[in-house]
Design a protein around this motif. Structure first.
Motif, PDB file in Angstrom:
ATOM      1  N   THR A   3      69.744  42.964 -71.958  1.00 27.46           N
ATOM      2  CA  THR A   3      69.982  41.528 -72.097  1.00 27.46           C
ATOM      3  C   THR A   3      69.340  40.948 -73.347  1.00 27.46           C
ATOM      4  O   THR A   3      69.341  39.733 -73.533  1.00 27.46           O
ATOM      5  CB  THR A   3      69.415  40.781 -70.867  1.00 27.46           C
ATOM      6  OG1 THR A   3      68.016  41.067 -70.756  1.00 27.46           O
ATOM      7  CG2 THR A   3      70.129  41.200 -69.596  1.00 27.46           C
ATOM      8  N   ASP A  33      62.111  48.954 -61.881  1.00 28.07           N
ATOM      9  CA  ASP A  33      62.895  47.874 -62.477  1.00 28.07           C
ATOM     10  C   ASP A  33      62.028  47.095 -63.472  1.00 28.07           C
ATOM     11  O   ASP A  33      60.892  46.748 -63.168  1.00 28.07           O
ATOM     12  CB  ASP A  33      63.414  46.946 -61.373  1.00 28.07           C
ATOM     13  CG  ASP A  33      64.339  45.870 -61.914  1.00 28.07           C
ATOM     14  OD1 ASP A  33      64.826  46.019 -63.046  1.00 28.07           O
ATOM     15  OD2 ASP A  33      64.574  44.887 -61.198  1.00 28.07           O
ATOM     16  N   VAL A  83      73.393  38.838 -64.827  1.00 31.60           N
ATOM     17  CA  VAL A  83      73.719  40.211 -65.188  1.00 31.60           C
ATOM     18  C   VAL A  83      75.117  40.570 -64.698  1.00 31.60           C
ATOM     19  O   VAL A  83      75.478  40.310 -63.557  1.00 31.60           O
ATOM     20  CB  VAL A  83      72.682  41.184 -64.571  1.00 31.60           C
ATOM     21  CG1 VAL A  83      73.131  42.625 -64.761  1.00 31.60           C
ATOM     22  CG2 VAL A  83      71.320  40.952 -65.178  1.00 31.60           C
ATOM     23  N   HIS A 119      71.617  47.461 -68.068  1.00 29.69           N
ATOM     24  CA  HIS A 119      72.253  46.216 -68.510  1.00 29.69           C
ATOM     25  C   HIS A 119      71.362  45.469 -69.482  1.00 29.69           C
ATOM     26  O   HIS A 119      70.726  44.481 -69.122  1.00 29.69           O
ATOM     27  CB  HIS A 119      72.587  45.317 -67.313  1.00 29.69           C
ATOM     28  CG  HIS A 119      71.450  45.151 -66.351  1.00 29.69           C
ATOM     29  ND1 HIS A 119      71.165  46.078 -65.372  1.00 29.69           N
ATOM     30  CD2 HIS A 119      70.516  44.178 -66.217  1.00 29.69           C
ATOM     31  CE1 HIS A 119      70.123  45.674 -64.682  1.00 29.69           C
ATOM     32  NE2 HIS A 119      69.704  44.530 -65.179  1.00 29.69           N
ATOM     33  N   GLY A 166      63.390  44.325 -65.371  1.00 25.13           N
ATOM     34  CA  GLY A 166      64.178  43.181 -65.804  1.00 25.13           C
ATOM     35  C   GLY A 166      63.823  41.933 -65.020  1.00 25.13           C
ATOM     36  O   GLY A 166      63.130  41.977 -64.004  1.00 25.13           O
ATOM     37  N   GLN A 195      64.477  50.789 -67.501  1.00 24.44           N
ATOM     38  CA  GLN A 195      65.637  50.684 -66.613  1.00 24.44           C
ATOM     39  C   GLN A 195      66.617  49.620 -67.077  1.00 24.44           C
ATOM     40  O   GLN A 195      67.832  49.817 -67.055  1.00 24.44           O
ATOM     41  CB  GLN A 195      65.173  50.373 -65.185  1.00 24.44           C
ATOM     42  CG  GLN A 195      66.326  50.191 -64.200  1.00 24.44           C
ATOM     43  CD  GLN A 195      65.844  50.000 -62.777  1.00 24.44           C
ATOM     44  OE1 GLN A 195      64.878  50.624 -62.355  1.00 24.44           O
ATOM     45  NE2 GLN A 195      66.510  49.141 -62.035  1.00 24.44           N
ATOM     46  N   ASN A 196      66.095  48.497 -67.517  1.00 23.75           N
ATOM     47  CA  ASN A 196      66.958  47.410 -67.962  1.00 23.75           C
ATOM     48  C   ASN A 196      67.797  47.820 -69.166  1.00 23.75           C
ATOM     49  O   ASN A 196      68.996  47.521 -69.249  1.00 23.75           O
ATOM     50  CB  ASN A 196      66.098  46.194 -68.305  1.00 23.75           C
ATOM     51  CG  ASN A 196      66.821  44.891 -68.066  1.00 23.75           C
ATOM     52  OD1 ASN A 196      67.344  44.668 -66.983  1.00 23.75           O
ATOM     53  ND2 ASN A 196      66.836  44.032 -69.065  1.00 23.75           N
ATOM     54  N   GLU A 197      67.185  48.524 -70.107  1.00 25.16           N
ATOM     55  CA  GLU A 197      67.899  48.952 -71.311  1.00 25.16           C
ATOM     56  C   GLU A 197      68.976  49.981 -70.975  1.00 25.16           C
ATOM     57  O   GLU A 197      70.008  50.060 -71.637  1.00 25.16           O
ATOM     58  CB  GLU A 197      66.919  49.545 -72.324  1.00 25.16           C
ATOM     59  CG  GLU A 197      66.104  48.513 -73.077  1.00 25.16           C
ATOM     60  CD  GLU A 197      66.987  47.568 -73.877  1.00 25.16           C
ATOM     61  OE1 GLU A 197      67.823  48.048 -74.669  1.00 25.16           O
ATOM     62  OE2 GLU A 197      66.851  46.343 -73.696  1.00 25.16           O
ATOM     63  N   LYS A 237      76.882  44.022 -64.759  1.00 25.25           N
ATOM     64  CA  LYS A 237      76.752  45.424 -65.124  1.00 25.25           C
ATOM     65  C   LYS A 237      78.093  46.061 -65.469  1.00 25.25           C
ATOM     66  O   LYS A 237      78.160  47.030 -66.214  1.00 25.25           O
ATOM     67  CB  LYS A 237      76.081  46.200 -63.989  1.00 25.25           C
ATOM     68  CG  LYS A 237      74.664  45.738 -63.693  1.00 25.25           C
ATOM     69  CD  LYS A 237      74.021  46.566 -62.596  1.00 25.25           C
ATOM     70  CE  LYS A 237      72.623  46.072 -62.297  1.00 25.25           C
ATOM     71  NZ  LYS A 237      71.963  46.866 -61.239  1.00 25.25           N
TER      72      LYS A 237
END
Length: 408
Positions: A221, A50, A228, A219, A52, A214-216, A230
């Motif tokens: 931001t 992760d 968030v 979800h 984010g 993972q964030n991209e 999703k």
């Protein structure tokens, strides 16, 4: 179930059933409390990629694997039976204010021992926890060129990071956190990869696009601190073909890396009574634990219950998916179908999943004919609840009772 399956899955008539759950940091959290009423013999396998929120800032400044999902599950498993246990849980579950100035002030009150969150925490616990928070603070101060932002930071994440750096071991940090929060000894929180290095998740879309982080994938931001959602993130330009690990500075398929799976995860897979693929982000929470060498080999060799908990709502990663699409994605991850041809497996989906639990009135179509062709004929509908933020979710008690009936 056949006699041989029954014999394997009922190896003990005394002990409660043992489970291994592949999940992320939030999707399965809502049923953990209910699960503890049935059994504490659960191995929770979680990704450490992760990038984010609060975790991203720790990784940016101090490096190392992401601990947010691990911390989140540990807190859910922590003891609540005494006032002190609740006080420790409140402290380690606390998030600092979103405003950066107020967050820093709040943090210094905590690390100096003056915050009201310390009320109810006895001296031995207080000094143990503070020691690792102070160590974390000192590690930040040693990096003056990287200004650390405390906004929305998790005290549990800071404690975890301090312990991991001090011991130079993620496993040791988990052990310490588990003892401090009094998690039952037979409840295991296992990073799928046991490492002190930063891990970056990548994904390859069907149109050939590579997305890093993972964030991209899940979800994006745009670097902002925000709640968030999703389900309503912008759609991907193409469906996800696979997820893989890449070097921390890499941005294409030439930078793919193959980290080894945590050997304790493999040991647990060989012995548990039931394997569960939990609800949550399919490609960024579940699949990162499945694509590693050795996982598919062991799961396909077992004849115990292998249960998929279907999501109740679509999200950015699974837009347009039916139930059989989820099954295909999990089988492809375990077979490493779209990766290095030298390490591919060719097992049919039924080798990996033999039971599907579906939340009643969920948004994802259950295509029974396709599921049957995949070798999955045991499909059970479970009572659900509708959450205004997350959509259709399993009713926790109904879900755990159904799981218990599968392994009793």
């Amino acid at each position: 179930m056949s006699a041989s399956v029954s014999a394997e899955c009922h190896s003990s008539t005394v002990d409660p059933p043992s489970l291994l759950v592949f999940s992320g940091g939030t999707g399965f959290n809502g049923v953990v409390e209910e699960l503890k009423k049935i059994t504490t013999r659960v191995a929770h396998v979680l990704p450490v990629s992760d990038d984010g929120g609060s975790t991203a800032e720790i990784v940016r400044v101090l490096g190392g694997p992401a601990v947010g999902d691990i911390r989140s599950r540990c807190l859910r498993l922590s003891d609540e039976s005494t006032s002190e246990a609740l006080a420790v849980r409140r402290l380690l579950g606390h998030r600092l204010p979103i405003d950066a100035h107020n967050a820093k002030k709040d943090w210094y009150d905590i690390v100096e021992g003056n915050h009201s969150l310390w009320d109810g925490v006895s001296r031995p616990y207080r000094e143990t926890i503070r020691a690792f928070l102070i160590y974390f603070q000192n590690e930040i101060l040693r990096r003056p060129n990287d200004s650390f932002c405390f906004a929305n930071g998790s005290i549990g994440n800071f404690f975890f990071a301090g312990a991991r750096i001090f011991f130079q071991s993620l496993d040791a940090a988990i052990f310490l956190f588990s003892r401090v929060s009094e998690i039952p000894c037979d409840s295991l929180v296992l990073p799928v990869i046991s490492t002190n290095d930063r891990l970056t998740l990548g994904c390859e879309l069907q149109d050939g696009t590579i997305i890093r982080g993972q964030n991209e994938i899940s979800h994006p931001t745009n670097g902002t601190i925000q709640t968030v959602d999703k389900r309503h993130s912008s759609t991907l330009p193409s469906k996800i073909k696979r997820v893989f690990y890449m070097s921390s500075e890499g941005n294409n398929l030439l930078h793919e890396v193959f980290p080894p799976v945590n050997p304790t995860v493999l040991d647990q897979l060989r012995s548990v009574d039931c394997i569960v693929y939990a609800m949550g982000s399919l490609f960024t929470s579940i699949c990162p634990s499945l694509v590693l060498l050795g996982v598919g080999e062991i799961i396909s060799s077992r004849s115990c219950r292998k249960v998929l908990l279907l999501n109740g709502s679509q999200d950015r990663e699974t837009s347009g998916f039916t139930a059989s699409c989820f099954v295909t994605a999990i089988a492809d991850a375990l077979n490493r179908t779209h990766g290095d041809p030298n390490i591919r497996l060719k097992n049919p989906p039924g080798y990996y999943i033999n039971t599907l639990l579906v939340p009643k009135d969920g948004d994802i179509a259950v295509d029974f004919k396709q599921l049957s062709e995949q070798g999955i004929s045991d499909v059970r509908v479970v009572e659900s609840v509708r959450d205004p933020k997350h959509g259709v979710l399993f009713n926790p008690s109904s879900l755990i009772n159904t799981l218990a009936s599968l392994v009793e």
